[in-house]
Design a protein around this motif. Structure first.
Motif, PDB file in Angstrom:
ATOM      1  N   ALA A 116     -28.369  14.506 -53.182  1.00 18.49           N
ATOM      2  CA  ALA A 116     -27.331  15.048 -52.001  1.00 18.49           C
ATOM      3  C   ALA A 116     -26.603  14.091 -52.147  1.00 18.49           C
ATOM      4  N   ALA A 117     -26.719  12.598 -52.020  1.00 16.33           N
ATOM      5  CA  ALA A 117     -25.294  11.707 -52.537  1.00 16.33           C
ATOM      6  C   ALA A 117     -24.879  11.752 -53.355  1.00 16.33           C
ATOM      7  N   SER A 118     -25.679  12.353 -54.893  1.00 15.38           N
ATOM      8  CA  SER A 118     -24.012  11.985 -56.004  1.00 15.38           C
ATOM      9  C   SER A 118     -23.046  12.713 -55.703  1.00 15.38           C
ATOM     10  N   GLY A 119     -22.081  11.508 -56.313  1.00 11.82           N
ATOM     11  CA  GLY A 119     -20.500  12.782 -55.808  1.00 11.82           C
ATOM     12  C   GLY A 119     -20.205  12.273 -54.745  1.00 11.82           C
TER      13      GLY A 119
ATOM     14  N   ASP B 279     -26.119   3.651 -48.427  1.00 12.20           N
ATOM     15  CA  ASP B 279     -25.414   4.295 -46.458  1.00 12.20           C
ATOM     16  C   ASP B 279     -25.912   6.101 -46.903  1.00 12.20           C
ATOM     17  N   ALA B 280     -24.454   6.656 -47.961  1.00 11.75           N
ATOM     18  CA  ALA B 280     -25.045   7.368 -48.324  1.00 11.75           C
ATOM     19  C   ALA B 280     -26.258   8.635 -48.666  1.00 11.75           C
ATOM     20  N   ILE B 281     -26.926   7.643 -49.532  1.00 11.21           N
ATOM     21  CA  ILE B 281     -27.936   8.187 -49.530  1.00 11.21           C
ATOM     22  C   ILE B 281     -29.225   8.383 -48.106  1.00 11.21           C
TER      23      ILE B 281
ATOM     24  N   LEU C 239     -33.134  12.617 -44.211  1.00 12.52           N
ATOM     25  CA  LEU C 239     -33.581  13.739 -43.336  1.00 12.52           C
ATOM     26  C   LEU C 239     -33.111  14.851 -43.517  1.00 12.52           C
ATOM     27  N   VAL C 240     -32.536  15.699 -44.130  1.00 15.67           N
ATOM     28  CA  VAL C 240     -31.833  16.473 -44.118  1.00 15.67           C
ATOM     29  C   VAL C 240     -32.609  17.424 -44.520  1.00 15.67           C
TER      30      VAL C 240
END
Length: 171
Positions: free
Chosen positions: A142-145, A88-90, A95-96
């Motif tokens: 971008a979703a890392s961490g 979900d985070a990824i 679209l950022v």
């Protein structure tokens, strides 16, 4: 042989076969043990060239107590919930960069470290469009961490292969 003889021969054979099915040898009483299975999750991705096993497998549980089975079940549920949260985070970060016109799927592989950061993100199966592949890798980085890794999962690296999907109207 007449029709009547054939009929009585058939009846006799049928009765013999049915009677022989009712004869049973003394059965050995089987021990009644409930079936127990443990879902074993391999932390090494089957997509990696040095993988020893292929993904997830089912094996019989060791003869430990129900406490260990409950602990393994809690770990399995936490693992599945965590991977879903990472997905979900990824997807929330696809679209950022403003790439709203992309359509396709890129298969990304990466390793989740003990602190929840992602290491070595790469495209395993390309979408065929370099801009979509680059956007998928940006979303993974971008979703890392972002998602906190549950303590129950331990500190071993988790290898993940994830499809990053793009389509019109998908947000």
């Amino acid at each position: 042989m007449t029709d009547s003889e054939r009929l009585w021969t058939g009846v006799a054979i049928s009765l013999f076969l049915h009677f022989s099915l009712t004869l049973r040898y003394p059965a050995v009483e089987e021990e009644k043990i409930g079936f127990r299975a443990v879902l074993e999750m391999e932390s090494q991705s089957s997509a990696l060239p040095n993988a020893t096993r292929q993904g997830t497998g089912v094996e019989s549980a060791p003869a430990a107590g129900p406490e260990e089975a409950e602990q393994l079940d809690r770990k399995r549920r936490a693992y599945l919930r965590y991977i879903e949260d990472v997905d979900d985070a990824i997807h929330a970060r696809r679209l950022v960069s403003g790439d709203t016109g992309l359509i396709g799927v890129a298969l990304c592989a990466f390793t989740i470290e003990a602190d929840g950061t992602f290491r070595s993100p790469q495209i395993v199966s390309t979408s065929g469009r370099p801009e979509l592949d680059a956007s998928a890798l940006r979303a993974v980085r971008a979703a890392s961490g972002v998602v906190r890794r549950p303590d129950i999962l331990g500190s071993e690296p988790i290898h993940v292969s994830l499809q990053v999907k793009y389509q019109y109207g998908l947000e």
